[in-house]
Design a protein around this motif. Structure first.
Motif, PDB file in Angstrom:
ATOM      1  N   VAL A 106       0.848  -1.192   0.000  1.00 17.39           N
ATOM      2  CA  VAL A 106       0.000   0.000   0.000  1.00 17.39           C
ATOM      3  C   VAL A 106       0.880   1.238   0.000  1.00 17.39           C
ATOM      4  CG1 VAL A 106      -1.763   1.301   1.247  1.00 17.39           C
ATOM      5  CG2 VAL A 106      -1.885  -1.183   1.163  1.00 17.39           C
ATOM      6  N   VAL A 107       0.657   2.108  -0.978  1.00 11.07           N
ATOM      7  CA  VAL A 107       1.447   3.324  -1.092  1.00 11.07           C
ATOM      8  C   VAL A 107       0.852   4.434  -0.228  1.00 11.07           C
ATOM      9  CG1 VAL A 107       2.241   2.798  -3.429  1.00 11.07           C
ATOM     10  CG2 VAL A 107       0.173   4.121  -3.115  1.00 11.07           C
ATOM     11  N   GLU A 108       1.703   5.349   0.203  1.00 10.01           N
ATOM     12  CA  GLU A 108       1.240   6.502   0.982  1.00 10.01           C
ATOM     13  C   GLU A 108       0.459   7.438   0.071  1.00 10.01           C
ATOM     14  OE1 GLU A 108       0.043   8.762   3.563  1.00 10.01           O
ATOM     15  OE2 GLU A 108       1.544   7.413   4.418  1.00 10.01           O
ATOM     16  N   THR A 109      -0.737   7.837   0.512  1.00 12.68           N
ATOM     17  CA  THR A 109      -1.582   8.699  -0.310  1.00 12.68           C
ATOM     18  C   THR A 109      -1.784  10.075   0.316  1.00 12.68           C
ATOM     19  OG1 THR A 109      -3.592   7.840   0.726  1.00 12.68           O
ATOM     20  CG2 THR A 109      -2.820   6.732  -1.282  1.00 12.68           C
ATOM     21  N   LYS A 110      -1.211  10.306   1.476  1.00 12.38           N
ATOM     22  CA  LYS A 110      -1.394  11.587   2.168  1.00 12.38           C
ATOM     23  C   LYS A 110      -0.855  12.738   1.312  1.00 12.38           C
ATOM     24  CE  LYS A 110      -0.322  13.917   6.480  1.00 12.38           C
ATOM     25  NZ  LYS A 110       0.375  13.798   7.763  1.00 12.38           N
ATOM     26  N   GLY A 111      -1.691  13.764   1.137  1.00 12.66           N
ATOM     27  CA  GLY A 111      -1.278  14.954   0.415  1.00 12.66           C
ATOM     28  C   GLY A 111      -1.263  14.810  -1.095  1.00 12.66           C
ATOM     29  N   ARG A 112      -1.788  13.713  -1.612  1.00  7.80           N
ATOM     30  CA  ARG A 112      -1.797  13.509  -3.065  1.00  7.80           C
ATOM     31  C   ARG A 112      -3.226  13.563  -3.586  1.00  7.80           C
ATOM     32  NH1 ARG A 112       2.475   8.491  -3.302  1.00  7.80           N
ATOM     33  NH2 ARG A 112       4.303   9.746  -2.861  1.00  7.80           N
ATOM     34  N   SER A 113      -3.375  14.056  -4.805  1.00  9.74           N
ATOM     35  CA  SER A 113      -4.698  14.090  -5.422  1.00  9.74           C
ATOM     36  C   SER A 113      -5.046  12.694  -5.935  1.00  9.74           C
ATOM     37  CB  SER A 113      -4.715  15.082  -6.592  1.00  9.74           C
ATOM     38  OG  SER A 113      -3.930  14.585  -7.659  1.00  9.74           O
ATOM     39  N   LEU A 114      -6.321  12.488  -6.239  1.00  9.83           N
ATOM     40  CA  LEU A 114      -6.749  11.195  -6.779  1.00  9.83           C
ATOM     41  C   LEU A 114      -6.063  10.897  -8.099  1.00  9.83           C
ATOM     42  CD1 LEU A 114     -10.571  11.221  -5.939  1.00  9.83           C
ATOM     43  CD2 LEU A 114      -8.767   9.907  -4.830  1.00  9.83           C
ATOM     44  N   GLU A 115      -5.808  11.929  -8.878  1.00 13.88           N
ATOM     45  CA  GLU A 115      -5.130  11.726 -10.169  1.00 13.88           C
ATOM     46  C   GLU A 115      -3.686  11.273  -9.961  1.00 13.88           C
ATOM     47  OE1 GLU A 115      -6.910  14.470  -9.361  1.00 13.88           O
ATOM     48  OE2 GLU A 115      -8.670  14.015 -10.590  1.00 13.88           O
ATOM     49  N   GLU A 116      -2.995  11.867  -8.962  1.00 13.48           N
ATOM     50  CA  GLU A 116      -1.622  11.450  -8.654  1.00 13.48           C
ATOM     51  C   GLU A 116      -1.586  10.001  -8.165  1.00 13.48           C
ATOM     52  OE1 GLU A 116       0.596  15.509  -7.175  1.00 13.48           O
ATOM     53  OE2 GLU A 116      -0.829  14.559  -5.810  1.00 13.48           O
ATOM     54  N   ILE A 117      -2.546   9.662  -7.328  1.00 18.65           N
ATOM     55  CA  ILE A 117      -2.621   8.288  -6.821  1.00 18.65           C
ATOM     56  C   ILE A 117      -2.885   7.320  -7.961  1.00 18.65           C
ATOM     57  CG2 ILE A 117      -3.927   6.732  -5.327  1.00 18.65           C
ATOM     58  CD1 ILE A 117      -4.447   9.235  -3.526  1.00 18.65           C
ATOM     59  N   GLU A 118      -3.780   7.705  -8.889  1.00 17.94           N
ATOM     60  CA  GLU A 118      -4.069   6.858 -10.052  1.00 17.94           C
ATOM     61  C   GLU A 118      -2.813   6.643 -10.885  1.00 17.94           C
ATOM     62  OE1 GLU A 118      -6.930   6.788 -13.980  1.00 17.94           O
ATOM     63  OE2 GLU A 118      -7.510   8.008 -12.268  1.00 17.94           O
ATOM     64  N   ASP A 119      -2.026   7.686 -11.077  1.00 14.65           N
ATOM     65  CA  ASP A 119      -0.778   7.563 -11.834  1.00 14.65           C
ATOM     66  C   ASP A 119       0.174   6.575 -11.153  1.00 14.65           C
ATOM     67  OD1 ASP A 119      -1.566   9.297 -13.806  1.00 14.65           O
ATOM     68  OD2 ASP A 119      -0.552  11.042 -12.917  1.00 14.65           O
ATOM     69  N   ILE A 120       0.295   6.683  -9.844  1.00 13.62           N
ATOM     70  CA  ILE A 120       1.189   5.785  -9.098  1.00 13.62           C
ATOM     71  C   ILE A 120       0.700   4.346  -9.192  1.00 13.62           C
ATOM     72  CG2 ILE A 120       1.977   5.173  -6.782  1.00 13.62           C
ATOM     73  CD1 ILE A 120       1.891   8.212  -6.137  1.00 13.62           C
ATOM     74  N   MET A 121      -0.602   4.131  -9.044  1.00 11.93           N
ATOM     75  CA  MET A 121      -1.156   2.780  -8.998  1.00 11.93           C
ATOM     76  C   MET A 121      -1.188   2.110 -10.369  1.00 11.93           C
ATOM     77  SD  MET A 121      -1.679   2.332  -5.832  1.00 11.93           S
ATOM     78  CE  MET A 121      -2.843   1.094  -5.450  1.00 11.93           C
ATOM     79  N   THR A 122      -1.156   2.881 -11.445  1.00 11.55           N
ATOM     80  CA  THR A 122      -1.235   2.276 -12.780  1.00 11.55           C
ATOM     81  C   THR A 122       0.120   2.116 -13.440  1.00 11.55           C
ATOM     82  OG1 THR A 122      -1.727   4.459 -13.737  1.00 11.55           O
ATOM     83  CG2 THR A 122      -3.598   3.030 -13.211  1.00 11.55           C
ATOM     84  N   ARG A 123       1.189   2.436 -12.751  1.00 12.56           N
ATOM     85  CA  ARG A 123       2.540   2.250 -13.305  1.00 12.56           C
ATOM     86  C   ARG A 123       2.921   0.796 -13.341  1.00 12.56           C
ATOM     87  NH1 ARG A 123       5.747   6.887 -10.046  1.00 12.56           N
ATOM     88  NH2 ARG A 123       4.490   8.587 -10.791  1.00 12.56           N
TER      89      ARG A 123
END
Length: 123
Positions: A106-123
């Motif tokens: 599980v990646v840290e999501t604090k302070g990130r937008s949903l779009e940033e999280i989506e980018d991280i999770m789809t790499r």
């Protein structure tokens, strides 16, 4: 016996162990609800890409409730076959494996937008 004594309404007949048991259950549920409990629901809304989020949240929720049902259904059988200590150790082991899995995946999501999280999770 504990719940029967407590539901009888005669407070003087309630043993100390019954009172401690109920207090321990309330403490556990309260602590869980303000700590680990909400995490699963928060993560579900963040980890799925926007285009599939609604269906994925529904599927994750169904999986969660089915898992809870299966644990509830299997608990009496586990207690009969493994005993209380064996069942405790089984669930403890599963808890440790789950915690390790969460820590590692599980990646840290604090302070990130949903779009940033989506980018991280789809790499």
């Amino acid at each position: 016996p504990c719940s029967g004594t407590l539901s009888g309404g005669d407070a003087e007949k309630v043993s100390l162990s019954a009172r401690v048991s109920v207090a321990a259950i309330f403490t556990y549920v309260g602590a869980y609800q303000v700590s680990f409990g909400p995490i699963a629901w928060l993560l579900v809304g963040e980890i799925f890409p926007q285009r599939v989020r609604s269906a994925a949240i529904g599927t994750a929720t169904l999986t969660n409730f089915l898992s809870n049902f299966l644990v509830s259904l299997s608990l009496p059988m586990l207690l009969d076959n493994l005993g209380a200590a064996g069942t405790y150790y089984l669930f403890s082991t599963l808890g440790v494996v789950a915690a390790a899995s969460i820590y590692l995946t599980v990646v840290e999501t604090k302070g990130r937008s949903l779009e940033e999280i989506e980018d991280i999770m789809t790499r």
